[in-house]
Design an enzyme around this catalytic site. Sequence first.
Site, PDB file in Angstrom:
ATOM      1  N   ASP A  84       0.827  -1.209   0.000  1.00 24.23           N
ATOM      2  CA  ASP A  84       0.000   0.000   0.000  1.00 24.23           C
ATOM      3  C   ASP A  84       0.862   1.261   0.000  1.00 24.23           C
ATOM      4  O   ASP A  84       0.465   2.298  -0.527  1.00 24.23           O
ATOM      5  CB  ASP A  84      -0.934  -0.018   1.211  1.00 24.23           C
ATOM      6  CG  ASP A  84      -1.896  -1.195   1.156  1.00 24.23           C
ATOM      7  OD1 ASP A  84      -2.657  -1.275   0.178  1.00 24.23           O
ATOM      8  OD2 ASP A  84      -1.871  -2.042   2.061  1.00 24.23           O
ATOM      9  N   GLY A  97      -5.899  -5.083   2.216  1.00 22.28           N
ATOM     10  CA  GLY A  97      -6.831  -6.177   1.929  1.00 22.28           C
ATOM     11  C   GLY A  97      -7.050  -7.113   3.097  1.00 22.28           C
ATOM     12  O   GLY A  97      -7.685  -8.163   2.951  1.00 22.28           O
ATOM     13  N   GLU A 103       0.421 -12.781   4.998  1.00 20.40           N
ATOM     14  CA  GLU A 103       1.459 -12.226   4.131  1.00 20.40           C
ATOM     15  C   GLU A 103       2.799 -12.165   4.864  1.00 20.40           C
ATOM     16  O   GLU A 103       3.845 -12.506   4.312  1.00 20.40           O
ATOM     17  CB  GLU A 103       1.049 -10.832   3.646  1.00 20.40           C
ATOM     18  CG  GLU A 103      -0.129 -10.856   2.682  1.00 20.40           C
ATOM     19  CD  GLU A 103      -0.699  -9.473   2.392  1.00 20.40           C
ATOM     20  OE1 GLU A 103      -1.521  -9.374   1.469  1.00 20.40           O
ATOM     21  OE2 GLU A 103      -0.340  -8.502   3.092  1.00 20.40           O
TER      22      GLU A 103
END
Length: 217
Positions: A84, A97, A103
Amino acid sequence: MTQDEMKKAAGWAALEFVEDDAIVGVGTGSTVQHFIDALATKKNVIKGAVSSSEDSTKKLQAYGIEVFDLNSVDELSVYVDGADEIDPRNHMIKGGGAALTREKIIAAVAEQFVCIIDNTKEVDVLGTFPLPVEVIPMARSYVARELVKLGGDPVYREGVVTDNGNVILDVHNLSIVDPVKTEREINAIVGVVTNGLFAARGANHVIIGTPEGAKKR
Protein backbone atom coordinates in the site's frame (compact mmCIF):
# COMPACT_ATOMS: atom_id res chain seq x y z
CA MET A 1 -0.76 4.13 -19.47
CA THR A 2 -3.54 3.66 -16.91
CA GLN A 3 -2.89 2.69 -13.30
CA ASP A 4 -4.16 -0.83 -13.99
CA GLU A 5 -1.82 -1.12 -16.96
CA MET A 6 1.08 -0.08 -14.73
CA LYS A 7 0.07 -2.75 -12.21
CA LYS A 8 -0.06 -5.31 -15.02
CA ALA A 9 3.44 -4.33 -16.20
CA ALA A 10 4.82 -4.84 -12.67
CA GLY A 11 2.97 -8.12 -12.18
CA TRP A 12 4.21 -9.67 -15.39
CA ALA A 13 7.77 -8.45 -14.84
CA ALA A 14 7.91 -10.46 -11.60
CA LEU A 15 7.94 -13.69 -13.63
CA GLU A 16 11.68 -13.12 -13.97
CA PHE A 17 12.09 -14.24 -10.34
CA VAL A 18 10.08 -17.47 -10.70
CA GLU A 19 12.32 -20.50 -11.04
CA ASP A 20 11.41 -23.83 -12.62
CA ASP A 21 10.19 -26.49 -10.14
CA ALA A 22 9.60 -23.81 -7.50
CA ILE A 23 6.77 -23.40 -5.06
CA VAL A 24 5.96 -19.70 -5.34
CA GLY A 25 4.68 -17.51 -2.51
CA VAL A 26 1.75 -15.45 -3.80
CA GLY A 27 0.32 -12.42 -2.05
CA THR A 28 -2.92 -10.49 -2.24
CA GLY A 29 -4.36 -7.50 -4.07
CA SER A 30 -5.00 -6.00 -7.47
CA THR A 31 -1.38 -6.01 -8.68
CA VAL A 32 -0.96 -9.61 -7.53
CA GLN A 33 -4.00 -10.56 -9.61
CA HIS A 34 -1.94 -9.65 -12.67
CA PHE A 35 1.00 -11.66 -11.36
CA ILE A 36 -1.25 -14.72 -11.00
CA ASP A 37 -2.33 -14.26 -14.63
CA ALA A 38 1.35 -14.26 -15.56
CA LEU A 39 2.18 -17.20 -13.31
CA ALA A 40 -0.46 -19.29 -15.08
CA THR A 41 1.73 -19.21 -18.20
CA LYS A 42 4.37 -21.16 -16.23
CA LYS A 43 2.03 -23.51 -14.37
CA ASN A 44 3.49 -26.55 -16.10
CA VAL A 45 7.05 -25.79 -14.98
CA ILE A 46 6.42 -24.84 -11.34
CA LYS A 47 5.37 -27.18 -8.54
CA GLY A 48 2.68 -24.85 -7.25
CA ALA A 49 2.10 -21.97 -4.87
CA VAL A 50 1.54 -20.94 -1.28
CA SER A 51 -1.14 -18.27 -1.00
CA SER A 52 -1.73 -15.51 1.56
CA SER A 53 -5.49 -15.19 1.07
CA GLU A 54 -8.62 -17.08 0.12
CA ASP A 55 -9.12 -14.81 -2.92
CA SER A 56 -5.67 -15.56 -4.31
CA THR A 57 -6.10 -19.27 -3.56
CA LYS A 58 -9.31 -19.40 -5.58
CA LYS A 59 -7.72 -17.67 -8.56
CA LEU A 60 -4.65 -19.92 -8.48
CA GLN A 61 -6.79 -23.05 -8.30
CA ALA A 62 -9.00 -21.79 -11.13
CA TYR A 63 -5.86 -21.75 -13.29
CA GLY A 64 -5.04 -25.30 -12.22
CA ILE A 65 -2.09 -24.27 -10.02
CA GLU A 66 -1.75 -26.46 -6.94
CA VAL A 67 -1.88 -24.51 -3.66
CA PHE A 68 0.15 -25.95 -0.79
CA ASP A 69 -0.30 -25.46 2.94
CA LEU A 70 2.75 -23.54 4.19
CA ASN A 71 3.27 -26.13 6.94
CA SER A 72 4.06 -28.72 4.26
CA VAL A 73 6.70 -26.53 2.59
CA ASP A 74 10.30 -26.36 3.84
CA GLU A 75 11.37 -23.33 1.84
CA LEU A 76 10.18 -20.78 -0.68
CA SER A 77 12.60 -19.25 -3.16
CA VAL A 78 10.41 -16.20 -3.74
CA TYR A 79 7.34 -14.41 -2.41
CA VAL A 80 5.63 -11.91 -4.72
CA ASP A 81 3.24 -9.37 -3.23
CA GLY A 82 2.15 -5.76 -3.51
CA ALA A 83 2.20 -2.91 -1.01
CA ASP A 84 0.00 0.00 0.00
CA GLU A 85 3.07 2.21 0.55
CA ILE A 86 6.81 1.70 0.18
CA ASP A 87 9.67 3.99 1.20
CA PRO A 88 13.17 4.36 -0.32
CA ARG A 89 14.57 1.72 2.08
CA ASN A 90 12.00 -0.84 0.85
CA HIS A 91 10.04 -0.77 4.09
CA MET A 92 6.33 -1.20 3.40
CA ILE A 93 2.83 -0.75 4.75
CA LYS A 94 0.61 -3.67 3.77
CA GLY A 95 -2.77 -4.94 4.85
CA GLY A 96 -5.28 -2.86 2.92
CA GLY A 97 -6.83 -6.18 1.93
CA ALA A 98 -6.73 -7.48 5.54
CA ALA A 99 -4.37 -10.39 4.72
CA LEU A 100 -1.34 -8.93 6.52
CA THR A 101 -0.69 -11.75 8.99
CA ARG A 102 -0.56 -14.51 6.40
CA GLU A 103 1.46 -12.23 4.13
CA LYS A 104 4.00 -11.59 6.88
CA ILE A 105 4.32 -15.29 7.68
CA ILE A 106 4.98 -16.23 4.06
CA ALA A 107 7.45 -13.36 3.68
CA ALA A 108 9.37 -14.69 6.70
CA VAL A 109 9.77 -18.10 5.05
CA ALA A 110 10.76 -16.85 1.60
CA GLU A 111 14.38 -16.39 0.57
CA GLN A 112 13.44 -13.35 -1.51
CA PHE A 113 10.55 -10.89 -1.26
CA VAL A 114 9.66 -9.23 -4.57
CA CYS A 115 7.33 -6.26 -4.12
CA ILE A 116 5.24 -5.30 -7.16
CA ILE A 117 3.60 -1.86 -7.19
CA ASP A 118 2.52 0.96 -9.43
CA ASN A 119 4.32 4.25 -8.99
CA THR A 120 1.55 5.82 -6.87
CA LYS A 121 2.67 3.63 -3.91
CA GLU A 122 6.10 5.24 -3.54
CA VAL A 123 6.46 7.62 -0.56
CA ASP A 124 9.33 9.28 1.30
CA VAL A 125 7.90 8.56 4.77
CA LEU A 126 5.37 5.84 5.59
CA GLY A 127 2.08 6.70 7.25
CA THR A 128 -0.15 8.53 4.80
CA PHE A 129 -1.86 5.19 4.20
CA PRO A 130 -3.48 4.15 7.51
CA LEU A 131 -1.50 1.36 9.18
CA PRO A 132 -3.56 -1.84 9.52
CA VAL A 133 -3.26 -3.76 12.79
CA GLU A 134 -4.80 -7.23 13.15
CA VAL A 135 -6.26 -7.69 16.62
CA ILE A 136 -7.86 -10.49 18.66
CA PRO A 137 -11.53 -9.36 18.89
CA MET A 138 -11.74 -9.19 22.70
CA ALA A 139 -8.65 -6.94 22.80
CA ARG A 140 -9.92 -4.38 20.29
CA SER A 141 -10.65 -1.54 22.73
CA TYR A 142 -7.54 -2.11 24.82
CA VAL A 143 -5.28 -2.17 21.76
CA ALA A 144 -6.94 0.98 20.43
CA ARG A 145 -6.13 2.81 23.68
CA GLU A 146 -2.50 1.68 23.49
CA LEU A 147 -2.23 2.81 19.86
CA VAL A 148 -3.46 6.27 20.88
CA LYS A 149 -0.55 6.40 23.37
CA LEU A 150 1.80 5.84 20.43
CA GLY A 151 0.33 8.89 18.69
CA GLY A 152 -2.07 7.20 16.31
CA ASP A 153 -5.79 7.50 15.70
CA PRO A 154 -7.12 3.94 15.38
CA VAL A 155 -10.37 3.31 13.50
CA TYR A 156 -12.16 -0.03 13.65
CA ARG A 157 -12.61 -1.43 10.13
CA GLU A 158 -16.26 -2.33 10.46
CA GLY A 159 -17.65 -5.39 8.76
CA VAL A 160 -14.21 -6.90 8.14
CA VAL A 161 -13.13 -10.22 9.60
CA THR A 162 -9.71 -11.53 8.60
CA ASP A 163 -9.13 -15.03 7.24
CA ASN A 164 -7.90 -15.79 10.77
CA GLY A 165 -11.16 -14.66 12.42
CA ASN A 166 -9.79 -11.39 13.80
CA VAL A 167 -10.54 -7.67 13.37
CA ILE A 168 -8.58 -4.78 11.86
CA LEU A 169 -7.78 -1.40 13.38
CA ASP A 170 -6.56 1.15 10.83
CA VAL A 171 -4.21 3.63 12.49
CA HIS A 172 -4.33 7.13 11.01
CA ASN A 173 -2.00 10.10 11.46
CA LEU A 174 1.23 8.22 12.13
CA SER A 175 4.43 9.62 10.63
CA ILE A 176 6.58 6.51 10.66
CA VAL A 177 10.17 7.73 10.57
CA ASP A 178 11.55 4.56 12.20
CA PRO A 179 9.48 1.71 10.73
CA VAL A 180 11.46 -1.10 12.40
CA LYS A 181 10.97 0.43 15.86
CA THR A 182 7.28 1.16 15.27
CA GLU A 183 6.66 -2.35 13.97
CA ARG A 184 8.25 -3.81 17.09
CA GLU A 185 6.38 -1.49 19.49
CA ILE A 186 2.96 -2.26 18.04
CA ASN A 187 3.59 -6.00 17.89
CA ALA A 188 4.46 -5.87 21.62
CA ILE A 189 0.93 -4.75 22.55
CA VAL A 190 -0.97 -7.67 24.07
CA GLY A 191 -3.81 -8.68 21.76
CA VAL A 192 -2.08 -7.61 18.55
CA VAL A 193 -1.57 -10.47 16.12
CA THR A 194 0.66 -8.37 13.88
CA ASN A 195 0.71 -5.01 12.12
CA GLY A 196 1.07 -4.01 8.51
CA LEU A 197 4.61 -2.64 8.74
CA PHE A 198 6.96 -4.85 6.75
CA ALA A 199 10.20 -3.26 7.93
CA ALA A 200 12.11 -5.86 9.97
CA ARG A 201 11.73 -7.95 6.83
CA GLY A 202 11.43 -5.56 3.91
CA ALA A 203 11.49 -6.20 0.17
CA ASN A 204 14.62 -7.56 -1.51
CA HIS A 205 13.48 -6.34 -4.92
CA VAL A 206 10.90 -3.78 -5.99
CA ILE A 207 9.25 -3.73 -9.42
CA ILE A 208 7.47 -0.48 -10.15
CA GLY A 209 4.89 -0.08 -12.88
CA THR A 210 5.37 3.31 -14.54
CA PRO A 211 3.95 5.00 -17.65
CA GLU A 212 7.18 3.89 -19.38
CA GLY A 213 6.76 0.26 -18.27
CA ALA A 214 8.14 -1.82 -15.39
CA LYS A 215 11.28 -0.61 -13.60
CA LYS A 216 13.31 -2.46 -10.97
CA ARG A 217 15.20 -1.14 -7.99
